[in-house]
Design an enzyme around this catalytic site. Structure first.
Site, PDB file in Angstrom:
ATOM      1  N   GLY A  22     -19.455 -49.074  67.177  1.00 15.49           N
ATOM      2  CA  GLY A  22     -20.168 -50.156  67.862  1.00 15.49           C
ATOM      3  C   GLY A  22     -19.470 -50.567  69.140  1.00 15.49           C
ATOM      4  O   GLY A  22     -18.357 -50.131  69.438  1.00 15.49           O
TER       5      GLY A  22
ATOM      6  N   ARG B 242     -16.031 -53.512  73.045  1.00 15.09           N
ATOM      7  CA  ARG B 242     -15.592 -54.200  74.264  1.00 15.09           C
ATOM      8  C   ARG B 242     -16.648 -54.117  75.354  1.00 15.09           C
ATOM      9  O   ARG B 242     -16.342 -54.244  76.536  1.00 15.09           O
ATOM     10  CB  ARG B 242     -14.302 -53.606  74.775  1.00 15.09           C
ATOM     11  CG  ARG B 242     -14.400 -52.111  74.993  1.00 15.09           C
ATOM     12  CD  ARG B 242     -13.332 -51.679  75.905  1.00 15.09           C
ATOM     13  NE  ARG B 242     -13.310 -50.244  75.998  1.00 15.09           N
ATOM     14  CZ  ARG B 242     -12.560 -49.610  76.865  1.00 15.09           C
ATOM     15  NH1 ARG B 242     -11.795 -50.286  77.684  1.00 15.09           N
ATOM     16  NH2 ARG B 242     -12.560 -48.305  76.905  1.00 15.09           N
TER      17      ARG B 242
ATOM     18  N   ASP C  58     -20.437 -40.455  69.438  1.00 10.43           N
ATOM     19  CA  ASP C  58     -20.722 -41.792  69.989  1.00 10.43           C
ATOM     20  C   ASP C  58     -20.669 -41.790  71.512  1.00 10.43           C
ATOM     21  O   ASP C  58     -21.056 -42.774  72.146  1.00 10.43           O
ATOM     22  CB  ASP C  58     -19.744 -42.837  69.423  1.00 10.43           C
ATOM     23  CG  ASP C  58     -18.288 -42.422  69.573  1.00 10.43           C
ATOM     24  OD1 ASP C  58     -17.930 -41.345  69.072  1.00 10.43           O
ATOM     25  OD2 ASP C  58     -17.523 -43.160  70.216  1.00 10.43           O
TER      26      ASP C  58
ATOM     27  N   ASP D  92     -19.284 -42.468  79.242  1.00 11.93           N
ATOM     28  CA  ASP D  92     -17.913 -42.751  78.811  1.00 11.93           C
ATOM     29  C   ASP D  92     -16.891 -41.834  79.473  1.00 11.93           C
ATOM     30  O   ASP D  92     -16.534 -40.776  78.964  1.00 11.93           O
ATOM     31  CB  ASP D  92     -17.771 -42.699  77.280  1.00 11.93           C
ATOM     32  CG  ASP D  92     -17.960 -44.091  76.709  1.00 11.93           C
ATOM     33  OD1 ASP D  92     -18.475 -44.953  77.436  1.00 11.93           O
ATOM     34  OD2 ASP D  92     -17.578 -44.317  75.552  1.00 11.93           O
TER      35      ASP D  92
HETATM   36  P1  AMP Z   1     -14.316 -44.984  73.548  1.00  5.93           P
HETATM   37  O1  AMP Z   1     -13.079 -44.194  73.272  1.00  5.93           O
HETATM   38  O2  AMP Z   1     -14.211 -45.833  74.802  1.00  5.93           O
HETATM   39  O3  AMP Z   1     -15.574 -44.203  73.478  1.00  5.93           O
HETATM   40  O4  AMP Z   1     -14.376 -46.082  72.384  1.00  5.93           O
HETATM   41  C1  AMP Z   1     -14.473 -45.755  71.023  1.00  5.93           C
HETATM   42  C2  AMP Z   1     -14.665 -47.023  70.219  1.00  5.93           C
HETATM   43  O5  AMP Z   1     -13.511 -47.883  70.351  1.00  5.93           O
HETATM   44  C3  AMP Z   1     -15.859 -47.866  70.620  1.00  5.93           C
HETATM   45  O6  AMP Z   1     -16.372 -48.456  69.453  1.00  5.93           O
HETATM   46  C4  AMP Z   1     -15.250 -48.873  71.538  1.00  5.93           C
HETATM   47  O7  AMP Z   1     -16.037 -50.036  71.643  1.00  5.93           O
HETATM   48  C5  AMP Z   1     -13.933 -49.146  70.854  1.00  5.93           C
HETATM   49  N1  AMP Z   1     -12.917 -49.660  71.783  1.00  5.93           N
HETATM   50  C6  AMP Z   1     -12.283 -48.971  72.756  1.00  5.93           C
HETATM   51  N2  AMP Z   1     -11.415 -49.766  73.406  1.00  5.93           N
HETATM   52  C7  AMP Z   1     -11.486 -50.991  72.848  1.00  5.93           C
HETATM   53  C8  AMP Z   1     -10.839 -52.255  73.079  1.00  5.93           C
HETATM   54  N3  AMP Z   1      -9.930 -52.407  74.035  1.00  5.93           N
HETATM   55  N4  AMP Z   1     -11.204 -53.277  72.291  1.00  5.93           N
HETATM   56  C9  AMP Z   1     -12.121 -53.140  71.334  1.00  5.93           C
HETATM   57  N5  AMP Z   1     -12.759 -52.009  71.060  1.00  5.93           N
HETATM   58  C10 AMP Z   1     -12.464 -50.938  71.804  1.00  5.93           C
HETATM   59 MG    MG Z   2     -17.433 -44.499  73.779  1.00 11.28          MG
END
Ligand code: AMP
Ligand code: MG
Length: 473
Positions: free
Chosen positions: A86, A89, A245, A255
């Site tokens: 989900g 952030r 995702d 992303d």
């Molecule tokens: P990503 O690697 O950016 O595709 O993120 C993978 C998951 O980690 C997603 O659910 C993001 O919303 C969550 N996520 C990444 N960075 C953060 C953060 N700093 N705080 C909260 N959730 C995060």
């Molecule tokens: Mg992502």
């Protein structure tokens, strides 16, 4: 400034998201607004660049008509299933309907904690925000389907990463939607047939209105991914985290974490520090896309039909990925060597060049561009490796009408080189945004040579080479 919002995702059942506003930041500071994109979306760019626009981009002002939500999704991360990820952030402010009738999500990335944040702080720091801004806009300028950057701001707060306090920032992202393979997986994992049907209908009406069935949707997404990955490959783009995702149903690149462009060509090249086993290596991207599509296919099975019949129908659609990808790849790679409409027999010629580039460490972008300027051989450790390939190539393009024009339109002069991105980030952290604006400007016209950007066109010197990239979340 009224924005034309119509929030169709927020009208889906409550279990699709969590409704909450962005968390306000201490002191929003404007960095950049994308004026051309703002205008295309029906915004006044001057408003967006002013105090109210800055407050909106920071999450401190929720514009009228927005219905902020964090979307629920799951995902396979490096092959392992995580039933709940989900928006941890990111906050989807709403969907903007453009004067032309287009519909785009407006999301703030780094907008604070949500019920999906797990251990995270919900924030982003300046480095990844500027990186995504520059690289996603460069991809758009290259003509690759992608999310866009509408603007970015500093927060006046710091973010703690790897033992260091870093400047906080928020990126405003525009996307055709943020519906991911992982969104379908979220409901499939819960056995929520009703939600799957609603999500399927929503996705069809939003992205593929000519489709009727779940099988049609699978076919359209498969075709879109085949085209997308072929585009990535043709520019040497390595996404770096092709988790389900991070795979958008719209067919847009989404992303920009540890992504990177190839420099010295090698098919097994990996930059991402977290991709220890090279799952998302350059040459693996097509088969990973197919793997992601297979996950989507299995989520859709119950909507496609019953039992074995549904499986074989879905399989037949997925079997279409490889030929669609091969066709798109051949067309793009053919143009890169000056062939307007490559035929399957041209594949050998293209592959022979790539093989030589790999063994001689030739810079991907400079070699292809160098075909037009007569400088390609210089990119090879042993120029003979090029010179012995070139006669067959020259004979082939002698049969083409205007190979120079075809190559000039297919081979960029400038890509976002890793060392230039890192330099730009280091300067910005020190308070100097000039390299960010310059890099962005240089990449807005990537096919046009410019003396003034010669430094951005050069390959890194050995000591400048970036070996690893970090998602920096
Ligand atoms: P990503 O690697 O950016 O595709 O993120 C993978 C998951 O980690 C997603 O659910 C993001 O919303 C969550 N996520 C990444 N960075 C953060 C953060 N700093 N705080 C909260 N959730 C995060
Ligand atoms: Mg992502």
């Amino acid at each position: 400034m009224p924005l034309n919002f119509d929030n169709s995702y927020a009208r889906l059942p409550e279990r699709f998201f969590s409704a909450l506003p962005p968390v306000a930041v201490a002191n929003p500071g404007a960095i950049a607004v994308n004026r051309a994109l703002a205008a295309a979306l029906g915004f006044e760019a001057d408003w967006l660049a002013g105090p109210e626009g800055t407050a909106m981009l920071a999450g401190n002002l929720v514009p009228e008509g927005a219905e902020p939500i964090a979307q629920a999704y799951a995902g396979h991360q490096f092959g392992g299933f995580v039933p709940q990820l989900g928006d941890g952030r990111a906050i989807l402010l709403g969907e903007i309907v453009t004067p032309e009738g287009g519909r785009f999500d407006l999301t703030l990335k780094g907008a604070g904690r949500t019920p999906f944040s797990r251990g995270g702080d919900g924030r982003a720091w300046l480095g990844p925000v500027l990186r995504e801004y520059v690289v996603s806009e460069a991809m758009a300028a290259l003509g690759v389907p992608t999310t866009r950057a509408l603007g970015c701001v500093t927060t006046g707060e710091t973010v703690y990463r790897d033992g260091v306090h870093k400047p906080g920032a928020v990126l405003a992202r525009i996307a055709a939607s943020h519906i991911r393979v992982g969104t379908f997986e979220y409901f499939a994992a819960r056995g929520d047939e009703d939600a799957l049907a609603k999500l399927c209908n929503h996705t069809i009406s939003r992205h593929f209105p000519e489709d009727d069935t779940a099988l049609d949707l699978l076919a359209s997404v498969t075709a879109a991914q085949a085209r997308l990955i072929a585009a990535w490959m043709s520019f040497g783009f390595i996404h770096g985290v092709m988790n389900t995702d991070n795979c958008a149903l719209s067919g847009e690149t989404i992303d920009y974490g540890p992504c990177a462009f190839l420099e010295a060509y090698h098919p097994q090249k990996v930059f991402s520090s977290i991709d220890a086993r090279g799952r998302y290596a350059y040459a693996n991207q097509p088969q990973i896309a197919l793997w992601n599509l297979a996950q989507l296919g299995s989520c859709l099975l119950s909507l496609i039909g019953a039992g074995e019949q549904a499986v074989s129908e879905a399989q037949a659609v997925l079997d279409g990925f490889a030929p669609a990808y091969q066709e798109a790849w051949l067309a793009r790679m053919g143009r890169k060597i000056g062939i307007a409409r490559a035929n399957p027999g041209d594949r050998v010629l293209i592959e022979a060049l790539l093989n030589r580039m790999a063994s001689e460490g030739a810079d991907f972008t400079r070699t292809f561009r160098g075909l037009s300027t007569g400088t390609a051989a210089q990119e090879f450790a042993d120029p003979q490796a090029f010179e012995t390939w070139a006669p067959d190539w020259r004979a082939r393009i002698a049969r083409e009408k205007d190979p120079e024009a075809v190559m000039a339109a297919a081979n960029p002069v400038r890509i976002p080189r890793n060392h230039r991105i890192e330099e730009m980030i280091a300067a910005a952290v020190a308070g100097d945004y000039a390299p960010f604006h310059r890099l962005h400007a240089a990449l807005a016209a990537p096919f046009t040579p410019a003396e003034s950007f010669a430094d951005l066109e050069a390959a890194p010197r050995p000591e400048e080479r970036v070996a690893r990239t970090f998602c920096g979340t």
